[in-house]
Design an enzyme around this catalytic site. Structure first.
Site, PDB file in Angstrom:
ATOM      1  CB  CYS A   1       0.965  -6.543  -7.534  1.00  0.00           C
ATOM      2  SG  CYS A   1       1.444  -7.574  -5.794  1.00  0.00           S
ATOM      3  CB  THR A   2      -1.642  -4.009  -2.911  1.00  0.00           C
ATOM      4  OG1 THR A   2      -1.490  -5.205  -2.622  1.00  0.00           O
ATOM      5  CG2 THR A   2      -2.721  -3.527  -3.582  1.00  0.00           C
ATOM      6  CG  HIS A   3       3.426  -7.067  -2.065  1.00  0.00           C
ATOM      7  ND1 HIS A   3       2.428  -7.710  -2.110  1.00  0.00           N
ATOM      8  CD2 HIS A   3       4.049  -7.505  -1.176  1.00  0.00           C
ATOM      9  CE1 HIS A   3       2.147  -8.598  -0.977  1.00  0.00           C
ATOM     10  NE2 HIS A   3       3.426  -8.554  -0.453  1.00  0.00           N
TER      11      HIS A   3
ATOM     12  N   GLY B   1       0.697 -15.249  -6.143  1.00  0.00           N
ATOM     13  CA  GLY B   1       0.844 -15.131  -7.680  1.00  0.00           C
ATOM     14  C   GLY B   1       1.018 -16.419  -8.087  1.00  0.00           C
TER      15      GLY B   1
ATOM     16  CB  CYS C   1      -4.447  -9.329  -2.453  1.00  0.00           C
ATOM     17  SG  CYS C   1      -3.532 -10.646  -3.322  1.00  0.00           S
ATOM     18  CG  ASN C   2      -3.765  -5.847  -7.963  1.00  0.00           C
ATOM     19  OD1 ASN C   2      -4.631  -4.990  -8.598  1.00  0.00           O
ATOM     20  ND2 ASN C   2      -2.994  -5.371  -6.874  1.00  0.00           N
ATOM     21  CB  THR C   3      -3.348 -12.605  -6.779  1.00  0.00           C
ATOM     22  OG1 THR C   3      -2.168 -12.312  -7.398  1.00  0.00           O
ATOM     23  CG2 THR C   3      -3.449 -14.162  -7.100  1.00  0.00           C
TER      24      THR C   3
ATOM     25  CG  ASP D   1      -1.770  -7.785   0.428  1.00  0.00           C
ATOM     26  OD1 ASP D   1      -2.365  -7.818  -0.814  1.00  0.00           O
ATOM     27  OD2 ASP D   1      -0.605  -7.923   0.627  1.00  0.00           O
ATOM     28  CB  SER D   2      -0.966 -12.323  -0.595  1.00  0.00           C
ATOM     29  OG  SER D   2      -0.273 -11.232  -1.278  1.00  0.00           O
TER      30      SER D   2
ATOM     31  CD  GLU E   1       5.233 -10.195   2.013  1.00  0.00           C
ATOM     32  OE1 GLU E   1       5.606 -10.427   3.315  1.00  0.00           O
ATOM     33  OE2 GLU E   1       4.185  -9.619   1.802  1.00  0.00           O
TER      34      GLU E   1
END
Length: 274
Positions: A185-187, A43, A74-76, A10-11, A153
């Site tokens: 978005c997984t966040h 993003g 991570c969707n992006t 993931d980012s 984050e």
């Protein structure tokens, strides 16, 4: 090979929402998680840059940890890099977009679905394409929420400012007629409670974590790769950024003291032109 780990990338910390669900559904599997917190968020970044960063994480896990499956949590990164990576590596690779779309279609009653995500995810139209490919009669409303990822984050998602951030980001959807909202978005599942409060109980909030974990289980079973060892799994967590901040967020999300957390540097990877 059965006891080789599943790699989750993931980012930043967002993919922990997916990793947690994989651990719950597949308690015998070893997980190696890599969050690129140093370069988060993805993003607003250029497409080529996101592709390069995603390849760097992938190559790190393939070369150092010999993973048997890769989850791009991570969707992006899924929108930009999934097809490229899945065609090039010799292990199963899945992303999170398709699974979120399926879950939303299962629960919507009025066929009006909202999608929130990073600028790159919304710009790519990945969710809208996935949704409409499954049901062409849907109405899809897309909203980019660039403040969410930096907020998560920062580790401040448990304080009262979460409601302010959510209100400022989701006001375009507040009076819409959607009955289902995809957290693209997984966040974002880390902010699920304030999002639900703002949107109201009439709106179904969809996270792709559950569906993604089910797909991981299905693919491993189909390929005969499920870990059948009686030994307890050993999970490892890597971040390219600050170890202590990552560990605190992981502890808050998992609800216990997460072990084996390390900060690493990953090598740059050349990416061909497309």
């Amino acid at each position: 090979m059965l006891d080789q780990p599943i790699g989750v990338i993931d980012s930043g910390v967002g993919g922990l929402t997916v990793a947690k669900e994989i651990m719950r559904q597949l308690p015998k599997e070893n997980i190696i998680y890599l969050g690129d917190t140093k370069r988060c968020p993805y993003g607003p970044r250029d497409r080529k840059e996101v592709l390069s960063f995603t390849w760097e994480m992938t190559n790190y896990l393939l070369s150092r940890h010999h993973i048997k499956m890769l989850v791009i949590a991570c969707n992006t990164a899924t929108a930009i890099a999934l097809e490229d990576i899945s065609q090039a590596v010799g292990i199963p690779v899945i992303g999170v977009v398709q699974h979120g779309a399926r879950a939303a279609i299962k629960v919507t009653e009025n066929q009006r679905i909202g999608v929130i995500g990073t600028e790159n995810t919304i710009r790519s139209g990945a969710y809208e394409k996935a949704l409409l490919s499954l049901n062409g009669d849907l109405t899809v409303e897309n909203v980019a929420c660039p403040m969410f990822v930096p907020f998560v984050e920062s580790g401040k998602f448990l304080d009262e400012t979460a409601d302010e951030i959510v209100r400022a980001s989701l006001y375009p959807l507040r009076d819409s007629s959607i009955d289902t909202l995809i957290l693209g978005c997984t966040h974002y599942p880390i902010l699920k409670e304030p999002i639900q409060r703002y949107m109201g109980e009439r709106v179904n909030i969809i996270s792709s974590g559950d569906e993604t974990a089910r797909e991981v289980s299905t693919i491993l079973s189909y390929n005969g790769l499920l870990n059948k060892s009686a030994l307890s799994p050993e999970h490892q967590f890597f971040t390219t950024g600050d170890r202590e901040r990552f560990k605190k967020i992981a502890n808050d999300w998992f609800g216990y003291d997460v072990k084996n957390v390390n900060s690493i540097t990953i090598e740059k990877t050349a990416v061909k032109e497309y």
